[in-house]
Design a protein around this motif. Sequence first.
Motif, PDB file in Angstrom:
ATOM      1  N   MET A   1       1.363  -5.080  -2.105  1.00 54.47           N
ATOM      2  CA  MET A   1       1.307  -3.644  -1.924  1.00 54.47           C
ATOM      3  C   MET A   1       0.148  -3.100  -2.747  1.00 54.47           C
ATOM      4  SD  MET A   1       4.184  -0.795  -2.806  1.00 54.47           S
ATOM      5  CE  MET A   1       5.324  -1.533  -1.695  1.00 54.47           C
ATOM      6  N   ASP A   2      -0.640  -2.264  -2.158  1.00 58.55           N
ATOM      7  CA  ASP A   2      -1.780  -1.656  -2.812  1.00 58.55           C
ATOM      8  C   ASP A   2      -1.300  -0.487  -3.677  1.00 58.55           C
ATOM      9  OD1 ASP A   2      -4.399  -0.990  -3.480  1.00 58.55           O
ATOM     10  OD2 ASP A   2      -4.628   0.303  -1.713  1.00 58.55           O
ATOM     11  N   TYR A  15       0.651   7.370   2.481  1.00 58.39           N
ATOM     12  CA  TYR A  15       0.965   5.968   2.213  1.00 58.39           C
ATOM     13  C   TYR A  15       2.350   5.608   2.751  1.00 58.39           C
ATOM     14  CZ  TYR A  15       2.021   1.688  -0.291  1.00 58.39           C
ATOM     15  OH  TYR A  15       2.394   0.399  -0.601  1.00 58.39           O
ATOM     16  N   GLU A  18       2.180   5.759   6.763  1.00 54.95           N
ATOM     17  CA  GLU A  18       1.317   4.762   7.414  1.00 54.95           C
ATOM     18  C   GLU A  18       1.656   3.326   7.049  1.00 54.95           C
ATOM     19  OE1 GLU A  18      -2.762   5.852   6.720  1.00 54.95           O
ATOM     20  OE2 GLU A  18      -2.575   7.684   7.908  1.00 54.95           O
ATOM     21  N   LYS A  19       1.948   3.058   5.794  1.00 59.61           N
ATOM     22  CA  LYS A  19       2.171   1.681   5.346  1.00 59.61           C
ATOM     23  C   LYS A  19       3.630   1.241   5.415  1.00 59.61           C
ATOM     24  CE  LYS A  19      -2.114   1.022   3.984  1.00 59.61           C
ATOM     25  NZ  LYS A  19      -3.033   0.172   4.676  1.00 59.61           N
TER      26      LYS A  19
END
Length: 160
Positions: A1-2, A15, A18-19
């Motif tokens: 995970m960013d 975030y 979208e993620k």
Amino acid sequence: MDIKNNSKIEAISKYLIEKLSAKEVAGDEFLARNKDIYEGEIEDIAAIYKIEDENIIQNLLSENEKSEIEIIMKHLNENNHIEEDCSLYMNEISTGKLIVIILESKDKINLSGFVMEGNGQKLFDYLMSCIDEPIEKVSNQLDELIEESRNFRPYGKYFN
């Protein structure tokens, strides 16, 4: 995970959507589903999101959380019923089928706090990285009940 140190509500919302395929929940819908919370109890709500995709939730879980959910599922399957004092909402949370995230913002721009109901250590860590102040992590009531029942040993002349 960013993990980014961006505390803007807009960036965090993007975030989550979208993620993590999160869906925004209207405040009224959330309060109607969660009878234990009233509107004045949560201050400065900027947005409420829910994640219902079990595959995504599985990716957010730590190994410890995965084993805890396995124990809960085993308990529920063995007893073949939902605890009367626990709502369906709490069972979805405890069994890894739902995560609810309430983003709080005092200035309506930056994240000042959050409430996360459900398991997902990676998501919790991400949200913690977005704020400067430490937040206390509390456990789920159903998790405590499961832990107590695991240690229960019947006694008496029929159980020797």
